[in-house]
Design a protein around this motif. Structure first.
Motif, short mmCIF file in Angstrom:
data_model
loop_
_atom_site.label_atom_id
_atom_site.label_comp_id
_atom_site.label_asym_id
_atom_site.label_seq_id
_atom_site.Cartn_x
_atom_site.Cartn_y
_atom_site.Cartn_z
N ASN A 38 -8.70 -2.00 0.13
CA ASN A 38 -7.87 -3.10 0.60
C ASN A 38 -8.23 -4.32 -0.24
OD1 ASN A 38 -6.84 -5.36 2.02
ND2 ASN A 38 -7.11 -4.37 4.01
N LEU A 61 -6.02 -0.83 -3.63
CA LEU A 61 -5.19 -0.70 -2.43
C LEU A 61 -4.90 0.79 -2.29
CD1 LEU A 61 -3.51 -1.46 -0.07
CD2 LEU A 61 -1.76 -2.41 -1.59
N TRP A 65 -3.74 3.40 3.08
CA TRP A 65 -3.65 2.13 3.80
C TRP A 65 -2.21 1.59 3.73
CZ3 TRP A 65 -8.20 4.16 3.29
CH2 TRP A 65 -9.29 3.68 4.02
N LEU A 66 -1.54 1.85 2.63
CA LEU A 66 -0.15 1.42 2.47
C LEU A 66 0.78 2.31 3.29
CD1 LEU A 66 1.31 -0.77 0.81
CD2 LEU A 66 1.65 0.94 -0.98
N CYS A 71 -1.88 -1.82 5.42
CA CYS A 71 -1.59 -2.85 4.41
C CYS A 71 -0.08 -2.88 4.18
CB CYS A 71 -2.31 -2.55 3.10
SG CYS A 71 -4.11 -2.76 3.18
N GLY A 72 0.40 -4.04 3.75
CA GLY A 72 1.83 -4.21 3.53
C GLY A 72 2.12 -5.11 2.35
N GLU A 75 -0.56 -7.59 1.08
CA GLU A 75 -1.69 -6.99 0.36
C GLU A 75 -1.27 -6.53 -1.04
OE1 GLU A 75 -2.85 -7.36 4.43
OE2 GLU A 75 -1.09 -6.35 3.61
N VAL A 76 -0.03 -6.06 -1.18
CA VAL A 76 0.46 -5.70 -2.52
C VAL A 76 0.50 -6.95 -3.40
CG1 VAL A 76 2.40 -4.79 -3.85
CG2 VAL A 76 1.79 -3.72 -1.68
N SER A 103 6.94 7.77 3.08
CA SER A 103 6.35 6.54 2.51
C SER A 103 6.34 6.56 0.98
CB SER A 103 4.91 6.35 3.02
OG SER A 103 4.05 7.31 2.45
N GLN A 107 5.13 3.59 -1.69
CA GLN A 107 3.96 3.78 -2.55
C GLN A 107 4.30 3.60 -4.02
OE1 GLN A 107 1.39 7.20 -1.84
NE2 GLN A 107 2.41 7.59 0.11
N ALA A 110 4.87 -0.05 -4.99
CA ALA A 110 3.62 -0.81 -5.12
C ALA A 110 2.89 -0.44 -6.41
CB ALA A 110 2.72 -0.56 -3.91
#
Length: 260
Positions: A38, A61, A65-66, A71-72, A75-76, A103, A107, A110
């Protein structure tokens, strides 16, 4: 003190007593690449690494967690902001396991954005430790599309941690000049052992990926035992002496991480 062993992928922040492990590691001559999961944890990890010359902090990251919402977008954004100025990146990547179905676009977006950032802010000697579960081909596609696999002085060292892709994906990564960090659990599987046989010694690193569970009681001595055990396994697969493996792998770590 120059490290005598180097753990190319672990997570101090997920251990019960990260500062104590860092202190013990330095005292025992163990170097560590402390991979973040993170980006909000990076400031504290980097401060710890500044106090201990054998420890390197990576901003990361983790795709888990994404994928699970811990995290969203914020955090990116932070990951890209920090990574633009940092040499050491990890853990990042993609995980297309069934439990994270749906997802994948998030992913990829990001990871793609991070690669954009790294291309726009090149740094000599950059290192990236990558998680790729059921996604090694997709990871290589993204890296390739950004020119990050093209050998030149500013190309990052790409490390696939605990590689578990197909044999074709292994060959593709190997031919692209990627490194591979391997651990005891990888060596416990038949496929993992076969892959280690195929990885050139000059592209091999050792890791623990410790801890196996968050807040686990871990010591630097246990990390050393794990690395030595992995080294012995690799030696038997490569049909050579374990000390030769440790020496070759440490030379690789010195080169990749610019260790003194």
């Amino acid at each position: 003190m120059e490290p005598r062993l180097f753990d190319a992928h672990c997570h101090l922040n997920l251990m019960a007593h990260p500062d104590a492990v860092a202190d013990e590691a330095t005292a025992l001559g163990l170097g560590l690449f402390d991979c973040g999961v993170n980006p909000r944890d990076f400031s504290a990890a980097n401060e710890r690494a500044r106090r201990q010359p054998g420890i390197i902090a990576g901003v990361g990251l983790h795709p888990w967690w994404l994928a699970d919402g811990r995290c969203g977008p914020a955090e990116v954004n932070l990951l890209c902001e920090v990574a633009a100025q940092e040499r050491y990146i990890g853990e990042i990547g993609l995980d297309f396991s069934a439990r994270f179905a749906g997802s994948e676009p998030l992913q990829i977006q990001a990871f793609d954005r991070l690669c954009d950032t790294l291309v726009q802010h090149p740094l000599t000697g950059r290192v990236i430790s990558i998680h790729a579960v059921r996604s090694a081909g997709a990871v290589l596609d993204v890296l390739e599309s950004h020119g990050l696999l093209i050998p030149n002085p500013d190309s990052p060292a790409i490390i696939f941690h605990w590689f578990s892709g197909t044999s074709d994906e292994l060959a593709r990564a190997r031919n692209a000049g990627c490194y591979f960090s391997v651990n005891e659990r990888m060596l416990a599987s038949k496929r993992g052992r076969e892959y280690v046989r195929q990885i050139p010694l000059d592209r091999l690193l050792l890791e623990t990926d410790a801890p196996a569970e968050a807040n686990a009681e871990i010591s630097a001595q246990s990390l050393i035992r794990s690395l030595e055990s992995a080294s012995e396994h690799v030696a038997s697969l490569k049909k050579c002496d374990a000390k030769h493996i440790e020496s070759a792998v440490l030379a690789n770590a010195r080169s990749v991480f610019s260790l003194r």
